[in-house]
Design an enzyme around this catalytic site. Sequence first.
Site, PDB file in Angstrom:
ATOM      1  N   LEU A  36      -9.681 -53.034  67.936  1.00  0.00           N
ATOM      2  CA  LEU A  36      -8.335 -52.563  67.513  1.00  0.00           C
ATOM      3  C   LEU A  36      -7.215 -52.605  68.668  1.00  0.00           C
ATOM      4  CD1 LEU A  36      -7.672 -49.065  65.756  1.00  0.00           C
ATOM      5  CD2 LEU A  36      -6.598 -49.268  68.080  1.00  0.00           C
ATOM      6  N   ASP A  39      -0.380 -49.644  71.464  1.00  0.00           N
ATOM      7  CA  ASP A  39       0.742 -50.164  72.209  1.00  0.00           C
ATOM      8  C   ASP A  39       0.686 -51.289  73.154  1.00  0.00           C
ATOM      9  OD1 ASP A  39       0.507 -47.445  71.118  1.00  0.00           O
ATOM     10  OD2 ASP A  39       0.778 -46.477  73.139  1.00  0.00           O
ATOM     11  N   GLN A  55      -2.783 -51.557  74.874  1.00  0.00           N
ATOM     12  CA  GLN A  55      -4.315 -50.728  74.396  1.00  0.00           C
ATOM     13  C   GLN A  55      -5.019 -51.640  73.499  1.00  0.00           C
ATOM     14  OE1 GLN A  55      -4.476 -46.817  74.860  1.00  0.00           O
ATOM     15  NE2 GLN A  55      -3.778 -48.090  76.447  1.00  0.00           N
ATOM     16  N   TYR A  98      -5.107 -44.843  78.794  1.00  0.00           N
ATOM     17  CA  TYR A  98      -4.323 -44.743  77.877  1.00  0.00           C
ATOM     18  C   TYR A  98      -2.758 -45.373  78.313  1.00  0.00           C
ATOM     19  CZ  TYR A  98      -5.822 -41.592  74.243  1.00  0.00           C
ATOM     20  OH  TYR A  98      -6.634 -40.972  73.226  1.00  0.00           O
ATOM     21  N   ARG A 157       1.619 -37.994  78.697  1.00  0.00           N
ATOM     22  CA  ARG A 157       0.968 -39.315  78.749  1.00  0.00           C
ATOM     23  C   ARG A 157       2.234 -40.477  78.876  1.00  0.00           C
ATOM     24  NH1 ARG A 157      -1.222 -37.113  74.273  1.00  0.00           N
ATOM     25  NH2 ARG A 157      -0.233 -37.852  72.137  1.00  0.00           N
ATOM     26  N   ASP A 158       1.741 -41.504  79.015  1.00  0.00           N
ATOM     27  CA  ASP A 158       2.383 -42.733  78.994  1.00  0.00           C
ATOM     28  C   ASP A 158       3.668 -42.972  79.759  1.00  0.00           C
ATOM     29  OD1 ASP A 158       0.954 -42.786  76.597  1.00  0.00           O
ATOM     30  OD2 ASP A 158       2.524 -42.067  75.287  1.00  0.00           O
ATOM     31  N   GLU A 211       6.053 -39.340  72.416  1.00  0.00           N
ATOM     32  CA  GLU A 211       5.129 -40.272  73.137  1.00  0.00           C
ATOM     33  C   GLU A 211       6.109 -41.454  73.638  1.00  0.00           C
ATOM     34  OE1 GLU A 211       2.236 -41.275  69.753  1.00  0.00           O
ATOM     35  OE2 GLU A 211       1.018 -39.930  71.287  1.00  0.00           O
TER      36      GLU A 211
HETATM   37  C1  FRU Z   1       0.713 -44.034  71.247  1.00  0.00           C
HETATM   38  C2  FRU Z   1      -0.361 -43.505  71.886  1.00  0.00           C
HETATM   39  C3  FRU Z   1      -0.090 -43.111  73.294  1.00  0.00           C
HETATM   40  C4  FRU Z   1      -1.170 -43.029  74.127  1.00  0.00           C
HETATM   41  C5  FRU Z   1      -2.086 -44.176  73.427  1.00  0.00           C
HETATM   42  C6  FRU Z   1      -3.546 -44.086  72.965  1.00  0.00           C
HETATM   43  O1  FRU Z   1       0.439 -44.920  69.961  1.00  0.00           O
HETATM   44  O2  FRU Z   1      -0.950 -42.522  71.047  1.00  0.00           O
HETATM   45  O3  FRU Z   1       0.545 -41.939  73.388  1.00  0.00           O
HETATM   46  O4  FRU Z   1      -1.221 -43.245  75.051  1.00  0.00           O
HETATM   47  O5  FRU Z   1      -1.382 -44.519  71.885  1.00  0.00           O
HETATM   48  O6  FRU Z   1      -4.004 -45.653  72.646  1.00  0.00           O
END
Ligand code: FRU
Length: 466
Positions: A36, A39, A55, A98, A157-158, A211
């Site tokens: 899968l 992001d 990701q 992440y 995060r992010d 996010e």
């Molecule tokens: C957005 C998210 C982010 C996180 C990541 C995890 O799609 O949920 O906030 O860092 O995906 O895969």
Amino acid sequence: MKERYEALRAQLAEYFAAGRRSGYHNYFHIDMPFGLINDPNGLCEHEGYVYIFYQWNPFGCDHKTKHWGMVRTADFVNYSLPKIVLCPTDAFDKDGCYSGCGVSRADGIELIYTGNVKDENGARSSLQVMAKYKDGAAKKEKIIIDGQPDGYTAHFRDPFYLQKDGGEYIFIGAQSDELKGCIALYEKVGENWLYKGRLQTSFEDFGYMWECPNVLDFGEKQAVLFCPQGLCADGIKYNNAHQSGCAVGKLDMEKCAFSHGEFMELDNGFDFYAPQVFARGGEKILIGWGGMPDRDGDYPTDGEGWRFALTLPRVVTEKGGRLYQKPLAELLALRKEKRAVSVAEYGEIVLEKRCAELELEFDGYAAKVELCMGGEKITLAKADGLITLDRSLMTLGGRGRRSARLNEARLKLDIFIDRSMLEIYINDGASVMTAAYFPKAEEMTVKIYGRAKGFLYELSQINYRD
Ligand code: FRU
């Protein structure tokens, strides 16, 4: 563990050596042979290449064991083989490497990402980690932000890095103690990242979590991008499970404040989330995740062992407080055969292989395009100042309708048709609609209603090799 990654590498090399793009796998959208992908991460230009990290759970089609994968390209047609660069194998990222960003430095690419950690009761903590990508491998260097300051939950995060007005900043997607979405700002002081404050905006109560914050700096103006979760649908707005948009205005880094206009969705289709932007010279480029969280039933490719794709790279410009997105100029190199299309009232085009671009300019009031596949179809129609994309007659995957308000009376379309991804650029990128689709039939007949002129291009596939 080591053997598992070696097996993965061999599997990837074998897949691409066999030139296998089967089933719903896309021809010119980036997707993975297995696992899968979500992001885009770490986007940057470095030593003549654009690096696209993302990701990736290479071991299954669920949102677990998030790694960072990577491909790089010099021309957006030829890509390196996908490879794993960050694995969730340390105590500080054991439940996922992440999302995060990439910064080109003299000695490599600095990767700043969120280490996701859950305890035995599922309680989460978030750390922001810095790694360095160099000579084909990433080395985790240090935790730069440990946990979150008072006033925030662990949904923190992010990280997105921004250099502005002589300072270095990190924007973090966050949730306040009052369970409201917001952005936390850090500033680099010496070698340390210090909390500067919560970005002041006029969004009072705008979702429970934001996010993936990003900033596009247009000089006089900035666009702050983020993905608010928990907005209620409001007419044609906010119809997806989670939203992704931006506001345009002025960032004041000193005051930690953003004065801005209204929130605008970045894509009016179904399958678009967590975009990331980067600058290449003066050009601003955006790539999104061509999927949506929490809509598992919309993506029926698990049986083929993979899920999701990235969007095409788009160039973003700003005019009058509004963003315009156009496919990156390099994508013109994908065009092969060109066929003029001229329709007086009704016309049909047959696509044997769904790998094409259709440019159409309608004059007159009526304008409708139907993408017919066996008994299934997707319709794009103009009415009452709106353009509506309707996939309710599909069997597999997501259905429903999405609309965008047209910014002018004319209708100009640039439609990208891939195996299971559609991207529709409307009126020179004033709106874009992205949709994943999973037809049962191979062939597509495009039916055009109205007076229209344009071109059909058969496209070539993007390549992956080292
Ligand atoms: C957005 C998210 C982010 C996180 C990541 C995890 O799609 O949920 O906030 O860092 O995906 O895969």
